[in-house]
Design a protein around this motif. Sequence first.
Motif, PDB file in Angstrom:
ATOM      1  N   MET A 101       0.847  -1.194   0.000  1.00 25.03           N
ATOM      2  CA  MET A 101       0.000   0.000   0.000  1.00 25.03           C
ATOM      3  C   MET A 101       0.885   1.247   0.000  1.00 25.03           C
ATOM      4  O   MET A 101       1.985   1.225   0.567  1.00 25.03           O
ATOM      5  CB  MET A 101      -0.907   0.005   1.233  1.00 25.03           C
ATOM      6  CG  MET A 101      -1.916  -1.136   1.254  1.00 25.03           C
ATOM      7  SD  MET A 101      -3.178  -1.000  -0.012  1.00 25.03           S
ATOM      8  CE  MET A 101      -4.145   0.340   0.631  1.00 25.03           C
ATOM      9  N   PHE A 102       0.434   2.295  -0.631  1.00 25.43           N
ATOM     10  CA  PHE A 102       1.120   3.588  -0.689  1.00 25.43           C
ATOM     11  C   PHE A 102       2.518   3.456  -1.273  1.00 25.43           C
ATOM     12  O   PHE A 102       3.457   4.096  -0.839  1.00 25.43           O
ATOM     13  CB  PHE A 102       1.162   4.244   0.692  1.00 25.43           C
ATOM     14  CG  PHE A 102      -0.168   4.234   1.375  1.00 25.43           C
ATOM     15  CD1 PHE A 102      -1.249   4.890   0.815  1.00 25.43           C
ATOM     16  CD2 PHE A 102      -0.359   3.545   2.559  1.00 25.43           C
ATOM     17  CE1 PHE A 102      -2.488   4.867   1.428  1.00 25.43           C
ATOM     18  CE2 PHE A 102      -1.592   3.525   3.174  1.00 25.43           C
ATOM     19  CZ  PHE A 102      -2.662   4.183   2.610  1.00 25.43           C
ATOM     20  N   ALA A 103       2.652   2.597  -2.266  1.00 25.86           N
ATOM     21  CA  ALA A 103       3.955   2.353  -2.894  1.00 25.86           C
ATOM     22  C   ALA A 103       3.899   2.701  -4.375  1.00 25.86           C
ATOM     23  O   ALA A 103       2.844   2.700  -4.995  1.00 25.86           O
ATOM     24  CB  ALA A 103       4.349   0.895  -2.719  1.00 25.86           C
ATOM     25  N   LYS A 104       5.062   3.005  -4.916  1.00 31.05           N
ATOM     26  CA  LYS A 104       5.192   3.297  -6.341  1.00 31.05           C
ATOM     27  C   LYS A 104       5.958   2.150  -6.984  1.00 31.05           C
ATOM     28  O   LYS A 104       6.982   1.699  -6.453  1.00 31.05           O
ATOM     29  CB  LYS A 104       5.945   4.611  -6.530  1.00 31.05           C
ATOM     30  CG  LYS A 104       6.077   5.058  -7.962  1.00 31.05           C
ATOM     31  CD  LYS A 104       6.771   6.411  -8.021  1.00 31.05           C
ATOM     32  CE  LYS A 104       6.870   6.926  -9.416  1.00 31.05           C
ATOM     33  NZ  LYS A 104       7.552   8.234  -9.463  1.00 31.05           N
ATOM     34  N   TYR A 105       5.464   1.684  -8.135  1.00 30.35           N
ATOM     35  CA  TYR A 105       6.075   0.562  -8.844  1.00 30.35           C
ATOM     36  C   TYR A 105       6.500   0.971 -10.241  1.00 30.35           C
ATOM     37  O   TYR A 105       5.835   1.765 -10.903  1.00 30.35           O
ATOM     38  CB  TYR A 105       5.073  -0.598  -8.962  1.00 30.35           C
ATOM     39  CG  TYR A 105       4.876  -1.352  -7.682  1.00 30.35           C
ATOM     40  CD1 TYR A 105       5.626  -2.487  -7.406  1.00 30.35           C
ATOM     41  CD2 TYR A 105       3.951  -0.934  -6.743  1.00 30.35           C
ATOM     42  CE1 TYR A 105       5.448  -3.185  -6.216  1.00 30.35           C
ATOM     43  CE2 TYR A 105       3.770  -1.623  -5.553  1.00 30.35           C
ATOM     44  CZ  TYR A 105       4.523  -2.742  -5.294  1.00 30.35           C
ATOM     45  OH  TYR A 105       4.361  -3.437  -4.126  1.00 30.35           O
ATOM     46  N   GLY A 106       7.605   0.400 -10.706  1.00 26.45           N
ATOM     47  CA  GLY A 106       8.009   0.484 -12.099  1.00 26.45           C
ATOM     48  C   GLY A 106       7.444  -0.730 -12.823  1.00 26.45           C
ATOM     49  O   GLY A 106       7.493  -1.845 -12.290  1.00 26.45           O
ATOM     50  N   ILE A 107       6.881  -0.508 -14.001  1.00 29.05           N
ATOM     51  CA  ILE A 107       6.249  -1.593 -14.757  1.00 29.05           C
ATOM     52  C   ILE A 107       6.702  -1.496 -16.205  1.00 29.05           C
ATOM     53  O   ILE A 107       6.661  -0.412 -16.798  1.00 29.05           O
ATOM     54  CB  ILE A 107       4.706  -1.477 -14.685  1.00 29.05           C
ATOM     55  CG1 ILE A 107       4.239  -1.529 -13.227  1.00 29.05           C
ATOM     56  CG2 ILE A 107       4.038  -2.568 -15.528  1.00 29.05           C
ATOM     57  CD1 ILE A 107       2.807  -1.085 -13.028  1.00 29.05           C
ATOM     58  N   GLU A 108       7.118  -2.624 -16.773  1.00 29.52           N
ATOM     59  CA  GLU A 108       7.454  -2.643 -18.192  1.00 29.52           C
ATOM     60  C   GLU A 108       6.906  -3.905 -18.840  1.00 29.52           C
ATOM     61  O   GLU A 108       6.804  -4.950 -18.203  1.00 29.52           O
ATOM     62  CB  GLU A 108       8.957  -2.487 -18.430  1.00 29.52           C
ATOM     63  CG  GLU A 108       9.809  -3.599 -17.944  1.00 29.52           C
ATOM     64  CD  GLU A 108      11.290  -3.376 -18.217  1.00 29.52           C
ATOM     65  OE1 GLU A 108      11.739  -2.213 -18.267  1.00 29.52           O
ATOM     66  OE2 GLU A 108      11.996  -4.373 -18.384  1.00 29.52           O
ATOM     67  N   VAL A 109       6.540  -3.768 -20.119  1.00 27.97           N
ATOM     68  CA  VAL A 109       5.992  -4.880 -20.894  1.00 27.97           C
ATOM     69  C   VAL A 109       6.730  -4.932 -22.224  1.00 27.97           C
ATOM     70  O   VAL A 109       6.899  -3.907 -22.890  1.00 27.97           O
ATOM     71  CB  VAL A 109       4.475  -4.711 -21.139  1.00 27.97           C
ATOM     72  CG1 VAL A 109       3.944  -5.831 -22.028  1.00 27.97           C
ATOM     73  CG2 VAL A 109       3.712  -4.667 -19.832  1.00 27.97           C
TER      74      VAL A 109
END
Length: 142
Positions: A101-109
């Motif tokens: 919760m209350f976290a930032k994620y890096g996402i790549e596809v």
Amino acid sequence: MPKQRVRINRFLSFLILFYCLPLSVPSASPQKLTAQSLLATDSIPVSWQPIPIKFTNGLIVGYTLRFWLISIGKEKTNKQEVKVIHLSSLTQFIELNNLEMFAKYGIEVSGYTKKGDGPAAFTTAGKKLIRNQSVSNTQLLV
């Protein structure tokens, strides 16, 4: 020539052309990668559009999704564990669950052929918890 025979010949021509082309990794990333931050949840829905056909360089076998934790609140994380999910070529949506919760994620596809992964599309998503000093309540910023 009957219509059915013409359709079969066109289809066979397409298959021959498609399979005789030199195979390589895709030369473009999936398009329109979006990751929505939902309020008060521990999940992030992620969606994308397929790689344009002229950049596939062969048959897209599937997609590779990678994601990692960037920060929790205002604190950046030192933990760089990358989670990898392999998806079928028909998949264009996934919901990442059980996240902090209350976290930032890096996402790549990225899409891949038999020859390997192509370039990845990248985005970030998550929520930050910010306390407003002038007001006693807590605000969620997305």
